[in-house]
Enzyme design. Structure first.
Site, PDB file in Angstrom:
ATOM      1  N   VAL A 502      60.706 -17.245  47.198  1.00  0.00           N
ATOM      2  CA  VAL A 502      60.481 -17.680  49.021  1.00  0.00           C
ATOM      3  C   VAL A 502      61.071 -19.067  49.248  1.00  0.00           C
ATOM      4  CG1 VAL A 502      58.096 -16.729  49.060  1.00  0.00           C
ATOM      5  CG2 VAL A 502      58.379 -18.897  48.479  1.00  0.00           C
ATOM      6  N   GLU A 503      61.241 -19.299  50.607  1.00  0.00           N
ATOM      7  CA  GLU A 503      62.155 -20.160  51.145  1.00  0.00           C
ATOM      8  C   GLU A 503      63.506 -20.533  50.434  1.00  0.00           C
ATOM      9  OE1 GLU A 503      60.025 -23.940  51.125  1.00  0.00           O
ATOM     10  OE2 GLU A 503      58.424 -22.874  52.534  1.00  0.00           O
ATOM     11  N   GLY A 504      64.234 -19.476  50.293  1.00  0.00           N
ATOM     12  CA  GLY A 504      65.554 -19.142  49.805  1.00  0.00           C
ATOM     13  C   GLY A 504      65.490 -18.655  48.149  1.00  0.00           C
TER      14      GLY A 504
END
Ligand SMILES: Cc1cc2nc3c(=O)[nH]c(=O)nc-3n(C[C@H](O)[C@H](O)[C@H](O)COP(=O)(O)OP(=O)(O)OC[C@H]3O[C@@H](n4cnc5c(N)ncnc54)[C@H](O)[C@@H]3O)c2cc1C
Length: 807
Positions: A502-504
């Site tokens: 997640v988040e990149g």
């Protein structure tokens, strides 16, 4: 004699470059030296070629130092070429590149980090209120949660946990007090998530999401006063449960390519015809969506009828939509591995929203991507790194204890060199991860939004978590594998890929973002050159001239620094401290010069195409990451008051990081895009060969010993996690560990006197015999009995009836 003069000439040039003496001053010095050597020839022998060479250097410098001359000869010609070579950057790429600020990353890219600046950064600290909150409600919430029950029995957080979270305003950590939130620092926010995660990941993720990128954060920075006044108090009290939906089935990492759309049109809202957007979306993986009452949504706004009087494609836009709005679909759940936080898809068809549901109102239409990137630039260094460090601390705590309790071949397994290795890796990595976490949080609390460093933290600390869990599983053997209420590792191990993704997602973050964004944002001159080349105004050529010549000076200086520091083993630079860490300050400075010099050459060789060379970019990212990790470790040691007993952790972390920096740079040079250049640069950066080795066996042993006993270094390493004193999976380990250490002398005495090791199977008779024969006292016997029973409780695993498993 000739060699002597040759060396003087080289040293003069290296001295000027090493110290970054300005072009004008260098020119003046070379002119003075040329005249002086010419005059000196009447007194001592000065070869004519030497005087001539000094003159040539002075003339070259005149060409470089006199601006109109160098513009005419060089920079105005380069300007046109540079403009043509500039890679095209899309609006979304540009907004991602522009997001956030630069901080210590710029010092690394400079090739000459200013240690005094780093050492002046305040040490991390929590306020009294924040500490009391951690010791009070957070500790209590940890005590309330039972990992097995949550994950396997309920498959959700029980209602009383939701109520507790709401009651203590845990969803409002980032919301200011004036709106009813806790208004915590980034330091405290991270500390809460870290502690919760050490008990149960589902609770931690549930608390973390409303406090990271999502409606709360976006409203705070971009919301209208009306939106803030309405929503922030509700969010702080947990009366609105938010989620934020960006990801679509077709648009994962490339989120900006989403096909979710909002068409500007007129529609009915509260009985009135108003201007708004008709939305259609299909999102997935959205955390908290199944229970959300307030949906933050990213979509592409379009205005085909020209109702707003501008372009048709307005760009990515963020809106807040109450989930009871007709047409909004939520409720079904995905099942992520290892945790049961709420996560699921959301879809919407022909959902009409008025313009004032756009975050920031109509004027922020099309600004969504910039808003998201700006928020991510800070947020990425809080929540997921906290999860990562929590994993490191827990695996250090539990693996050290287990390796002391568990015996094989009548010896605690932690005493075997094979187990020492993973134990040392866990200890050293955790020390390093926590150092980076704390340093970055201080930067955040000082108002920085360090985009590149946030990406580094997200990547490195979630990867570190993965390594720690892998090592912990190996140390625990079957105990880690058999699931049940007695297993304290398996869920954390299973859930590792969540934070990685997640988040990149991590591969993308390492290969594309960290060095790619770092080179542009944190490099002292590259961005200035690019801006000047894109600038159509007449003064752009002047700006370009200044940037390009400063850049050339920067490269030459870093080349000189790399060579000189390489030849002197770093001794040519001063350390800001004395003692055992002084050497490391010098080595890191040396490697910063080597990194910066190598980066510039790669950028020069590849130009705009470097963004497609992900293997080189990834290796340069590794070097950048570990130079930052080294800086954080050195800073932490100073902040902690230089505790000598922590040195094994520091030495392990520094040796490992420096070795990674070296191997990454060697990897770049071995694969350098222009044949032959790599070898030349390697000769400059590593003139006497590769100086760094992985942590020694001796250091590894010292780190392992710290984890295998009770001591202040171990306490400092794991501080901030929940230490259970209950009769549960982890609580039993803490008790057994303490007893194992306390009973060691008595057990050794029994073994020596009666020639038989004590085990939890033979201890009743053996201990009795030892007491009767006067080998140990009755008091010691009690400790041994308790220790053996405690060890049994830890070593046991769960078993279930077939019906229970096969239901
Ligand atoms: C449990 C969970 C919770 C989530 N919560 C939310 C949420 O609340 N809101 C939300 O909007 N989204 C959420 N997401 C989505 C998450 O951010 C995406 O999963 C993530 O962006 C990656 O997309 P993807 O899974 O489709 O992988 P893909 O994009 O398909 O990537 C697959 C692999 O390819 C790599 N890759 C992709 N592009 C490149 C490249 N250019 N160079 C090198 N490697 C590349 C990636 O690193 C990854 O390893 C969540 C996801 C999960 C699993």
């Amino acid at each position: 004699m000739e060699i002597f003069y040759f060396l003087i000439l080289i040293l003069t040039v290296v001295f000027l470059a090493y110290n970054r003496v300005s072009l004008l001053m260098s020119m003046a010095i070379m002119i003075v030296l040329t005249v002086a050597w010419t005059e000196l020839r009447h007194i001592v022998y000065v070869p004519s070629w030497f005087r001539f060479a000094n003159g040539i250097v002075a003339v070259i410098l005149i060409g470089f130092a006199i601006t109109p001359l160098r513009r005419l000869l060089i920079s105005d010609r380069l300007y046109g070429l540079f403009r043509k070579l500039l890679p095209t950057v899309s609006k979304t790429e540009q907004e991602a590149l522009d997001a956030g600020t630069v901080w210590w990353d710029a010092e690394i890219f400079s090739g000459r980090p200013r240690w005094r600046k780093l050492l002046k950064v305040p040490a991390p600290a929590l306020t009294e209120k924040e500490q009391a909150y951690l010791d009070g409600p957070v500790e209590e919430l940890c005590r309330m949660t039972d990992d097995w029950e949550i994950c396997e029995t309920h498959r959700r957080l029980p209602d009383q946990v939701w109520d507790f979270i709401r009651e203590h305003r845990m969803f409002g950590m980032i919301i200011p007090e004036e709106y009813g939130g806790l208004e915590f620092s980034a330091q405290a926010n991270s500390a809460v998530v870290m502690k919760l995660a050490s008990r149960n990941l589902t609770t931690a993720i549930t608390v973390m999401v409303p406090n990271s990128l999502g409606p709360g954060e976006l409203l705070l920075h971009y919301g209208t006063e009306e939106q803030k006044n309405h929503y922030l108090p509700l969010l702080a009290r947990g009366e609105e449960i938010p989620c934020f939906a960006l990801t679509s089935p077709s648009a994962g990492s490339d989120a900006a390519s989403m096909s979710d759309v909002g068409i500007v049109c007129k529609g009915e809202h509260k009985g009135k015809k108003v201007l708004g957007l008709k939305l259609k979306w299909n999102k997935r993986y959205i955390t908290l969506a199944p229970v959300a009452t307030l949906l933050g949504l990213a979509f592409k706004a379009r205005d085909p009828e020209g109702l707003l009087g501008g372009d048709e494609d307005l760009g990515i836009t963020c809106a807040l939509i109450p989930t009871d709005t007709p047409g909004v679909e939520i409720g079904t759940r995905h099942m992520p591995v290892g945790a049961v936080f709420m996560n699921g898809p959301t879809r919407g068809e022909d959902v009409f929203i008025p313009m004032d549901w756009i975050i920031g109102g109509q004027e922020r239409i099309g600004q969504g991507w910039r808003m998201l990137m700006q928020s991510l630039a800070a947020g990425r260094s809080i929540s997921l790194p906290a999860l990562g460090v929590s994993g490191g601390k827990m695996t250090a705590l539990m693996s050290g204890a287990y390796a002391r309790i568990r015996k094989q071949f009548n010896i605690p397994i932690g005493k075997f060199e094979g187990i020492e290795e993973p134990l040392a890796r866990i200890g050293g990595r955790t020390y390093r991860m926590d150092s980076a976490r704390m340093l970055t949080l201080v930067a955040l609390d000082q108002g920085e939004r360090p985009g590149v460093l946030s990406a580094i933290l997200k990547y490195q600390l979630t990867e570190g978590n993965r390594h720690c869990f892998n090592d912990a599983m190996d140390i625990h053997g079957g105990k880690g594998i058999i699931t049940g209420p007695r297993n304290y590792l398996a869920h954390g191990y299973q859930a590792v890929p969540i934070a990685i993704t997640v988040e990149g997602a991590n591969i993308l973050t390492r290969s594309l973002i960290i060095f790619g964004q770092g080179a542009i944002r944190a490099h002292p001159w590259l961005l200035k050159e690019m801006e000047a080349a894109r600038n159509p105004r007449p003064e752009a050529r002047k700006l370009f001239d200044r940037a390009i010549f400063s850049h050339v000076g920067h490269v030459i200086s870093n080349m000189a620094r790399s060579l000189l520091l390489g030849l002197t083993g770093g001794l040519a630079t001063r350390s800001p401290v004395s003692g055992p860490t002084a050497r490391y300050f010098r080595q890191v400075k040396r490697m910063c010069a080597a990194f910066s010099f190598t980066s510039d050459l790669v950028l020069l060789a590849l130009g705009g195409s470097f963004k497609f060379k992900e293997k080189l970019s990834g290796r340069l990212a590794d070097a950048l990451i570990h130079l930052y990790m080294c800086s954080a470790v050195l800073k932490r040691f100073e902040d902690d008051g230089r505790p000598q007993e922590d040195l094994p952790f520091l030495v392990w972390a520094m040796d490992d990081s420096l070795y990674i920096v070296q191997e990454s740079l060697k990897g770049v040079l071995e694969n350098f895009p222009i044949p032959g250049i790599g070898r030349l640069v390697r000769w400059i950066t590593f003139p006497l060969g590769a100086p760094y080795s992985p942590p020694s066996d001796r250091t590894g042993k010292q780190v392992a010993e710290l984890l295998l006993s009770e001591n202040v270094s171990r306490d400092r390493l794991v501080s901030g996690v929940y230490i259970s004193d209950q009769d549960d999976a982890s609580g039993r380990v803490h008790t057994a560990f303490h007893l194992a250490l306390t009973s060691t002398n008595a057990e050794n005495a029994i073994r020596n006197a009666l020639n038989e090791p004590v085990t939890y199977e033979n201890y009743p008779a053996l201990v009795q015999k030892a007491v009767e024969s006067g080998v140990i006292t009755e008091e010691q016997a009690t400790t041994v009995r308790l220790a053996q029973e405690a060890a049994r409780a830890v070593i046991e695993v769960d078993e279930f009836t077939r019906e229970e498993i096969e239901k």
